[in-house]
Design an enzyme around this catalytic site. Structure first.
Site, PDB file in Angstrom:
ATOM      1  N   HIS A  88       0.835  -1.205   0.000  1.00  0.00           N
ATOM      2  CA  HIS A  88       0.000   0.000   0.000  1.00  0.00           C
ATOM      3  C   HIS A  88       0.873   1.261   0.000  1.00  0.00           C
ATOM      4  O   HIS A  88       0.676   2.167  -0.810  1.00  0.00           O
ATOM      5  CB  HIS A  88      -0.920  -0.028   1.235  1.00  0.00           C
ATOM      6  CG  HIS A  88      -1.830   1.137   1.359  1.00  0.00           C
ATOM      7  ND1 HIS A  88      -3.176   1.063   1.063  1.00  0.00           N
ATOM      8  CD2 HIS A  88      -1.615   2.415   1.761  1.00  0.00           C
ATOM      9  CE1 HIS A  88      -3.730   2.241   1.284  1.00  0.00           C
ATOM     10  NE2 HIS A  88      -2.804   3.078   1.707  1.00  0.00           N
ATOM     11  N   GLU A  89       1.836   1.299   0.891  1.00  0.00           N
ATOM     12  CA  GLU A  89       2.670   2.499   1.031  1.00  0.00           C
ATOM     13  C   GLU A  89       3.631   2.668  -0.145  1.00  0.00           C
ATOM     14  O   GLU A  89       3.959   3.791  -0.529  1.00  0.00           O
ATOM     15  CB  GLU A  89       3.406   2.480   2.369  1.00  0.00           C
ATOM     16  CG  GLU A  89       2.504   2.396   3.598  1.00  0.00           C
ATOM     17  CD  GLU A  89       1.402   3.433   3.689  1.00  0.00           C
ATOM     18  OE1 GLU A  89       1.548   4.531   3.105  1.00  0.00           O
ATOM     19  OE2 GLU A  89       0.378   3.159   4.353  1.00  0.00           O
ATOM     20  N   HIS A  92       1.960   4.657  -2.735  1.00  0.00           N
ATOM     21  CA  HIS A  92       2.064   6.105  -2.460  1.00  0.00           C
ATOM     22  C   HIS A  92       3.432   6.640  -2.903  1.00  0.00           C
ATOM     23  O   HIS A  92       3.515   7.714  -3.513  1.00  0.00           O
ATOM     24  CB  HIS A  92       1.879   6.399  -0.970  1.00  0.00           C
ATOM     25  CG  HIS A  92       0.493   6.180  -0.472  1.00  0.00           C
ATOM     26  ND1 HIS A  92      -0.646   6.558  -1.161  1.00  0.00           N
ATOM     27  CD2 HIS A  92       0.050   5.624   0.681  1.00  0.00           C
ATOM     28  CE1 HIS A  92      -1.722   6.249  -0.455  1.00  0.00           C
ATOM     29  NE2 HIS A  92      -1.322   5.665   0.667  1.00  0.00           N
TER      30      HIS A  92
END
Length: 186
Positions: A88-89, A92
């Site tokens: 997920h990160e 980003h």
């Protein structure tokens, strides 16, 4: 930021256990793929980009622009949780690398990256939603992504609840359908 699963919110791991789980995550194909695409986009990252930390907020981890990814040892217990946080990160980090002038204080920019991370990381697979206590047969993935986007963007001091919702709705279609660097969502 990645919210902790309800199943392990009160448990957690030591910093050392979490560091070992980060090392294991760095060997899984999806993480390797994202790191490779970060490098291809001009943003190489090393092992020091990933840190285990004790976190005050009730989150599993987060991406700190210019600093890297933190995994909150006090809110993760399982290897799968660490894998999800890192994937997920990394999305980003990839977004920040590929988008000129990405402004995390801009609610629409933040919402777009959260939409992409929620959709592309597998955060909202049916099984994960069941484990969180959410059960719907139709549209569960999009409902989950929207719920998690609002939760994250609402934490942004620059975004009110109303601004978060408006931003998410304004960018939803374009960001949900943007699957780079993947060919399609997982």
């Amino acid at each position: 930021m990645e919210e902790p699963p309800t199943s392990s919110a009160s448990r957690g791991s030591t910093i050392e256990q979490t560091e070992r789980m980060i090392d294991a995550s760095l060997r899984i194909p999806t993480v390797k793929f994202l790191i490779e695409h970060l490098a291809k986009s001009g943003c190489s990252v090393g092992r020091d980009f990933f840190k285990a930390e004790k976190c005050g907020q009730s989150v599993s981890g987060g991406y700190q622009p210019g600093h890297g990814i933190e995994v909150c040892s006090n809110h993760v217990t399982l290897q799968d949780e660490v894998n999800q946080v890192i994937i997920h990160e990394l999305i980003h980090a990839y977004d920040e690398c590929r988008v000129a002038n990405l402004d995390w204080s801009n609610c629409a920019h933040h919402a777009c990256s959260e939409i992409r991370a929620g959709h592309l990381s597998g955060d909202c697979h049916f099984k994960r939603e069941l484990l969180r206590g959410y059960f719907t047969l139709r549209g569960h993935e999009q409902e989950c992504v929207k719920r998690r986007v609002l939760k994250s963007v609402n934490r942004n001091p620059s975004c009110s609840e109303e601004a978060s919702k408006e931003a998410m709705e304004a960018v939803w279609d374009i960001c949900y359908n943007d699957t780079k660097p993947f060919d399609r969502a997982m």
